[in-house]
Design a protein around this motif. Structure first.
Motif, mmCIF file in Angstrom:
data_model
loop_
_atom_site.group_PDB
_atom_site.id
_atom_site.type_symbol
_atom_site.label_atom_id
_atom_site.label_comp_id
_atom_site.label_asym_id
_atom_site.label_seq_id
_atom_site.Cartn_x
_atom_site.Cartn_y
_atom_site.Cartn_z
ATOM 1 N N THR A 1 0.853 -1.187 0.000
ATOM 2 C CA THR A 1 0.000 0.000 0.000
ATOM 3 C C THR A 1 0.891 1.239 0.000
ATOM 4 O O THR A 1 2.084 1.157 0.306
ATOM 5 N N ASP B 1 -0.654 -6.250 0.436
ATOM 6 C CA ASP B 1 -1.891 -6.915 0.041
ATOM 7 C C ASP B 1 -1.610 -7.911 -1.084
ATOM 8 O O ASP B 1 -1.862 -7.637 -2.259
ATOM 9 N N VAL C 1 -9.134 -8.878 5.021
ATOM 10 C CA VAL C 1 -8.049 -8.384 4.169
ATOM 11 C C VAL C 1 -7.106 -7.449 4.915
ATOM 12 O O VAL C 1 -5.919 -7.398 4.606
ATOM 13 N N ARG C 2 -7.598 -6.664 5.899
ATOM 14 C CA ARG C 2 -6.694 -5.775 6.635
ATOM 15 C C ARG C 2 -5.696 -6.600 7.451
ATOM 16 O O ARG C 2 -4.501 -6.298 7.473
ATOM 17 N N GLY D 1 -3.135 -8.056 5.126
ATOM 18 C CA GLY D 1 -2.120 -7.089 4.736
ATOM 19 C C GLY D 1 -1.064 -6.904 5.810
ATOM 20 O O GLY D 1 0.136 -6.768 5.514
#
Length: 642
Positions: free
Chosen positions: A41, A48, A58-59, A62
């Motif tokens: 990011t 990601d 997804v967080r 990541g």
């Protein structure tokens, strides 16, 4: 298969078995990191990576990408004395500042808070990699951070100290966080309590022979090396704590004395237990032993195992075309995965790069490679503490593990849960085969069939293990459980014994308490048609006919579809079932029917006379006891009584 980044030329003078040197390890670390950072990011807090998301979201995935690659970068840079030719640490420093910011309205990069394992647990796992990465790179990263970023990072990490881990190796995550905070002068009663708590639990989990259970049950697997030994021994090494180093270091030495035999001649670790997508992390304990001196292995043998494991996977498709570690074993393989695995999960393989903490002049890198234990001689090794039996054959380089003690069922969990767990419930595993999927026919499995329902093996209770000259045994019992109806048949019990004799596996089962009309089936090793492997099974007692061949359409981690031999027989009351099994790479042993010359069996025991020398193996029940006497012109001479 080709590796999608450049490697140095092979050095067959110093590394006659693998050709790989420390420069190859550095190049692989650089290649993996460069590929992963393409998915960063903007603020560098999350990586990601592409692939199926985990159940954590997804967080969290990541964060996992950031933390686990940071561990590889930290080993790479710290091992080079701070040299960071690709500027990785600047990116991780930026990510730390972005990830620990208080979430705002437009925030897209702040890290999830660390909460209890059953609420939002995955960040606690990743806190250990972040903390260890910061500890290893403190002179070049942490000490150059703004005080505000340091404070925010500490506050985020302390979430691991203030919340409840899962009841297993997770307690070593706050332990590792505490170790980092203390190393930078931020220790207090909270950090001391986290360390003391983990140390106390470890004492309760230690079973002997260098093996820890992963929690209060009987889960023995690769977590022994890449977690339960790694964190405390590395912590002691970094802090110079000789007291902890002696206690935990001696346990690591004992573990490696057996674990070193669990790598095939092709470099593969045993395909056994969960989280196998971590792949070459299996070599972390080997390199840690070489780094700290707590190992029975020579530096040349240690490097041969570690480099062999790393190269094994990179040569067989573990990397995607753009250089990422994909979910699976070689290529993608859904059945290998656990529900908690996400696209960045494979990067716990970064733990293998603990090898790079040994500087270029360390004997791990300067000694000439020596053979792996499986390449030196045929060996059979009994491990009574975990209830495992290891069988290695030099001719084909295959290592087999006969499981009579590891089940991954926690003490508080119901015994009657009928889920098939392919990673623990099988009777045998190897470095060349994987278990079949849970919705296919189970390999290496004795199943009791009652009213059309077939049983699975869940909680495994060891009955002993021992060895003699060129042979060994392990035994266990379990209560079969069933899906689709009453989960258990009252009084039904299976006692199982494996005797390893050269390349052969004598498998003995006594089924007690089976209702009238019950049947039993027994399967062998699952192999694919494209593999140069022979899976053989031969009934000696209690079976109705020769083996049939059955298919597993979902295959294994090694082959798209698999087949295996299966024996069938009647059960009812108390019955005894005896067979020979073998897994070999061509040329294999002779026909199994010719391996023994005499078999007698009843519900008190089994006697087998082997064709190669006339040795007699006796398996007794009530209690289980295994003896072998050698045959010869002067009569029988006891070789071992266990």
């Amino acid at each position: 298969m080709s590796i999608p980044f450049e490697l140095p030329a092979e050095d067959r003078a110093s590394s006659p078995y693998t050709g790989w040197t420390r420069a190859h390890w550095e190049a692989v670390a650089d290649g993996l990191l460069t590929a992963a950072w393409r998915w960063s990011t903007p603020g560098c807090a999350l990586l990601d990576l592409p692939g199926r998301p985990s159940r954590s979201g997804v967080r969290s995935d990541g964060l996992e990408g950031y933390a686990r690659t940071f561990l590889a970068a930290a080993f790479r840079v710290a091992g080079a004395g701070g040299d960071d030719p690709h500027g990785f640490l600047d990116r991780y420093a930026r990510g730390l500042a972005s990830g620990t910011r208080t979430p705002g309205r437009d925030d897209t990069e702040s890290w999830p808070l660390i909460l209890d394992h059953d609420v939002q647990g995955q960040p606690m796992v990743e806190s250990a990699s972040v903390a260890l990465g910061l500890r290893l790179t403190a002179p070049w990263l942490w000490k150059n951070l703004d005080a505000g970023v340091q404070d925010r990072a500490e506050e985020w990490l302390r979430g691991a100290l203030r919340h409840v881990p899962a009841p297993n190796n997770w307690y070593l995550f706050p332990y590792t966080v505490a170790g980092f905070l203390e190393s930078v002068g931020r220790g207090d009663a909270e950090t001391a309590a986290a360390r003391e708590r983990a140390t106390e639990l470890m004492e309760g989990w230690y079973r002997g022979d260098g093996w820890y259970a992963d929690g209060d049950g009987r889960a023995f697997d690769h977590y022994n090396g890449w977690a339960l030994h790694l964190y405390p021994v590395l912590d002691a090494h970094l802090r110079g704590d000789t007291g902890i180093a002696v206690r935990h270091g001696e346990r690591l030495r004992a573990h490696l004395d057996g674990f070193a035999l669990m790598f095939g001649a092709d470099g593969a670790p045993l395909h056994f237990g969960r989280s196998l997508t971590y792949r070459f992390a299996a070599s972390a304990a080997v390199s840690l032993g070489a780094l700290t001196g707590h190992t029975p292995l020579t530096p040349g043998a240690s490097r041969r195992l570690a480099s062999g494991s790393l190269r094994h996977f990179l040569d067989r498709g573990a990397l995607t075309g753009d250089g990422l570690l994909g979910l699976g074993w070689y290529g993608p393989h859904e059945a290998t995965l656990q529900p908690y695995s996400g696209p960045a999960s494979p990067y716990w393989a970064s733990k293998a790069f603990v090898s790079l903490l040994a500087p270029a002049g360390h004997p791990l890198w300067t000694a000439t490679e020596e053979p792996a234990p499986v390449e030196e001689a045929d060996r059979v090794l009994a491990l009574p503490a975990p209830g495992l039996l290891v069988q290695a054959t030099r001719a084909d380089g295959i290592v087999r593990l006969h499981n009579h003690g590891s089940d991954h069922v926690r003490p508080h969990e119901g015994e009657s849960a009928a889920e098939d767990d392919p990673h623990y419930g099988r009777q045998a595993y190897s470095t060349r085969t994987g278990p079949t999927a849970s919705d296919n026919v189970a390999d290496n499995h004795l199943s009791v069939e009652v009213n059309g329902r077939r049983s699975v093996r869940r909680r495994i209770r060891p009955l002993g293990a021992g060895q003699g000259d060129g042979w060994g045994w392990a035994a266990s019992w379990h209560r079969p459980v069933f899906a689709g109806g009453p989960p258990m048949v009252p009084g039904l019990r299976v006692e199982s014994v494996t005797v390893a004799h050269g390349p052969y596996e004598l498998r003995v089962h006594r089924v007690a308490g089976a209702p009238a009309g019950a049947r039993v089936t027994h399967t062998g090793w699952a192999t694919g048609p494209e593999e140069s492997l022979v899976s053989a099974l031969h009934g000696l007692h209690g079976w109705e006919a020769g083996p049939e061949t059955v298919r597993a359409p979902r295959g294994t981690a090694y082959t798209p579809w698999a087949r295996m031999p299966r024996l069938s027989g009647a059960a009812g009351g108390t019955t005894v079932h005896v067979c020979l099994a073998a897994l070999t790479a061509a040329p294999g042993p002779g026909p199994l029917a010719e391996a023994v010359t005499e078999v007698t069996a009843d519900d008190t025991g089994v006697d087998v006379v082997w064709a190669d020398g006339g040795a007699r193996t006796r398996v007794s029940f009530d209690p289980v006891r295994v003896t072998q006497v050698a045959g010869g012109p002067d009569g029988e001479t006891p070789t071992k009584s266990s």
